[in-house]
Scaffold this motif. Structure first.
Motif, short mmCIF file in Angstrom:
data_model
loop_
_atom_site.label_atom_id
_atom_site.label_comp_id
_atom_site.label_asym_id
_atom_site.label_seq_id
_atom_site.Cartn_x
_atom_site.Cartn_y
_atom_site.Cartn_z
N LEU A 120 1.14 -1.13 -0.10
CA LEU A 120 -0.03 -0.07 -0.17
C LEU A 120 0.92 1.25 0.08
O LEU A 120 1.78 1.44 0.84
CB LEU A 120 -0.87 -0.14 1.20
N TRP A 121 0.85 1.92 -1.10
CA TRP A 121 1.71 3.27 -1.39
C TRP A 121 0.70 4.39 -0.93
O TRP A 121 -0.07 4.67 -1.80
CB TRP A 121 2.17 3.19 -2.71
N LEU A 122 1.07 4.93 0.47
CA LEU A 122 0.13 5.94 0.56
C LEU A 122 0.61 7.46 0.54
O LEU A 122 1.78 7.79 1.04
CB LEU A 122 -0.23 5.81 2.21
N ASP A 123 0.44 7.97 -0.62
CA ASP A 123 1.05 9.03 -1.07
C ASP A 123 0.17 10.01 -1.81
O ASP A 123 -0.63 9.72 -2.57
CB ASP A 123 2.27 8.51 -1.97
N ALA A 124 0.53 11.49 -1.75
CA ALA A 124 -0.06 12.43 -2.85
C ALA A 124 0.45 12.47 -4.27
O ALA A 124 -0.06 12.88 -5.00
CB ALA A 124 0.43 13.75 -2.37
N HIS A 125 1.57 11.69 -4.38
CA HIS A 125 2.14 11.45 -5.73
C HIS A 125 2.34 9.84 -5.85
O HIS A 125 2.39 9.21 -5.34
CB HIS A 125 3.86 12.01 -5.59
N ALA A 126 2.62 9.72 -7.16
CA ALA A 126 2.59 8.26 -7.76
C ALA A 126 4.10 7.86 -7.69
O ALA A 126 4.29 6.70 -7.64
CB ALA A 126 2.11 8.44 -9.22
N ASP A 127 5.04 8.71 -7.48
CA ASP A 127 6.50 8.32 -7.48
C ASP A 127 6.72 7.33 -8.43
O ASP A 127 7.54 6.42 -8.25
CB ASP A 127 6.76 7.87 -5.99
N PHE A 128 6.49 7.59 -9.60
CA PHE A 128 6.53 6.68 -10.79
C PHE A 128 7.39 7.41 -12.09
O PHE A 128 7.07 7.01 -13.41
CB PHE A 128 5.11 6.03 -11.22
N PHE A 150 11.83 -0.18 -13.78
CA PHE A 150 12.38 0.85 -14.62
C PHE A 150 13.17 2.23 -14.02
O PHE A 150 12.65 2.56 -13.06
CB PHE A 150 10.98 1.57 -14.89
N GLY A 151 14.37 1.78 -14.38
CA GLY A 151 15.36 2.66 -13.50
C GLY A 151 16.88 2.11 -13.75
O GLY A 151 17.01 1.31 -14.65
N PRO A 152 17.94 2.88 -13.35
CA PRO A 152 19.40 2.61 -13.28
C PRO A 152 19.61 1.32 -12.72
O PRO A 152 19.05 0.84 -11.88
CB PRO A 152 20.01 3.88 -12.74
N ALA A 153 20.49 0.74 -13.51
CA ALA A 153 21.06 -0.70 -13.12
C ALA A 153 21.09 -0.94 -11.76
O ALA A 153 20.71 -1.85 -10.97
CB ALA A 153 22.33 -1.09 -13.93
N VAL A 186 2.14 5.62 -15.82
CA VAL A 186 1.06 5.10 -14.91
C VAL A 186 -0.01 4.35 -15.85
O VAL A 186 -0.33 3.09 -15.39
CB VAL A 186 0.38 6.16 -14.03
N HIS A 187 -0.51 4.87 -16.82
CA HIS A 187 -1.77 4.17 -17.39
C HIS A 187 -1.11 3.07 -18.31
O HIS A 187 -1.50 2.09 -18.38
CB HIS A 187 -2.48 5.30 -18.32
N LYS A 188 0.12 3.23 -19.10
CA LYS A 188 0.72 2.26 -19.94
C LYS A 188 0.85 1.11 -18.85
O LYS A 188 0.98 -0.18 -19.48
CB LYS A 188 1.82 3.09 -20.39
N THR A 189 1.42 1.16 -17.72
CA THR A 189 1.68 0.04 -16.96
C THR A 189 0.57 -0.56 -16.29
O THR A 189 0.79 -1.57 -15.30
CB THR A 189 2.85 0.79 -15.90
N ASP A 190 -0.57 0.06 -16.31
CA ASP A 190 -2.08 -0.40 -15.50
C ASP A 190 -1.54 -0.45 -14.32
O ASP A 190 -2.26 -1.47 -13.36
CB ASP A 190 -2.21 -1.65 -16.19
N LEU A 191 -0.80 0.65 -13.48
CA LEU A 191 -0.63 0.52 -11.97
C LEU A 191 -2.24 0.91 -11.30
O LEU A 191 -3.06 1.53 -11.98
CB LEU A 191 0.12 1.89 -11.41
#
Ligand code: ARG
Ligand code: MN
Ligand code: MN
Ligand code: MN
Length: 304
Positions: A120-128, A150-153, A186-191
């Protein structure tokens, strides 16, 4: 439960300084006695150590990638070892990039013990955000994306396997600020996002029922609490406040419904920024909500 408090005093992933003082603000607000009052076994393991915030510019789409990586490694190791000792880790941030460390460790623990993970990610932001779409380069805007691969190695491999988690384990709640490129992603990943409009239309009760659907005896529930989840009118002590968040009552109900599952296995309390706070009221509120999360209730309730 046996609980271990772990302080992670870093703000290297944030766009403003101050969340590095979060762990001490929570101690001053009485986090340990609040948990002891519930009859819980609590140990405060003190603070982890890591590099200073160099206050550099973003480069290649990231600010302070090396420092954030170093902090996430120590957070990962502390959380992983705590779970191995069969204790519940409470990571006291620090900025939200540190949750890449804690959640990669929780996911690793779940793989080893054959547990299902729900975050559960409780946040004003998606942090995505990713380096290509971030408006700021601040890594606290990227942890969910990084954990999904999705990010640096150096960050996506923190927990040993890549990705640490599939997007399907996340339920984002309270979201009301998403950057333009982030929105598409967010939509593409279907979060699975329960934004403020969803909460306004359906109420916090129905929202939490949906977010917790499927949580069962084999589920490890991780709560990643960003203090900016709460409306800034009552929790001003954050670096990136966004108006229109959950009220005191909605936030309490959210915590109570998580407590009712009995499946809470680990927790992050992030982004508290004492430099922005008023007489430590946001840390005090976080401790108040924490008590509900650990089962404090006004009256005993009949099981439905
Ligand atoms: N979306 C903004 C960014 O990426 C803000 C992120 C805020 N994140 C947080 N954990 N407070 O820069
Ligand atoms: Mn936030
Ligand atoms: Mn956050
Ligand atoms: Mn347990």
């Amino acid at each position: 439960h046996k609980i271990s408090l772990i302080g992670a005093p870093s703000d290297a992933g944030a766009g403003s300084r101050g969340s590095s003082m979060g762990p001490e603000a929570l101690r001053v607000a009485g986090i340990e006695p609040a948990l002891l009052n519930h009859g819980l076994d609590v140990e405060d393991r003190g603070n982890l150590s890591g590099p200073h915030n160099p206050w550099d510019e973003s480069s290649g789409g990231y600010r302070h990638l090396d420092e954030v990586t170093a902090w996430c490694r120590v957070a990962h190791d502390a959380v992983y070892e705590t779970l191995k000792r069969r204790r519940m880790p409470i990571l006291m941030g620090g900025d939200h990039s540190l949750s890449m460390g804690s959640i990669s460790a929780v996911a690793r623990h779940c793989r080893e013990y054959g547990k299902k993970l729900r975050v559960l990610w409780l946040d004003a932001h998606a942090d995505f955000n990713t380096c290509d779409i971030t408006p700021s380069g601040n890594l606290h805007g990227m942890p969910v994306a990084v954990l999904c691969g999705f990010g640096p190695a150096e960050l996506i491999e923190l927990g040993g396997v890549m990705p640490a988690t599939p997007p399907s384990v996340y339920r984002l709640i309270g979201v009301r600020s998403v950057d333009p490129g982030e929105k598409h992603f967010v939509h593409k990943t279907d979060l699975d996002v329960f934004d403020m409009r969803y909460i306004d239309e359906n109420g916090m009760h129905a929202t939490m029922e949906r977010a917790l659907a499927g949580v069962d005896a084999d589920t490890h529930l991780h709560v990643s609490f960003d203090a900016d989840f709460i409306d800034p009118l009552i929790a001003p002590g954050v670096g990136t406040p966004v108006p229109g968040g959950p009220t005191y009552r909605e936030a309490q109900l959210c915590m109570e419904m998580i407590a009712d599952t009995g499946r809470l296995g680990s927790l992050d309390i992030m982004e508290l920024n004492p430099a922005q706070d008023v007489r430590n009221q946001s840390a005090a509120l976080a401790v108040d909500l924490l008590e509900s999360l650990f089962g404090k209730s006004t009256l005993m309730r009949k099981r439905l």
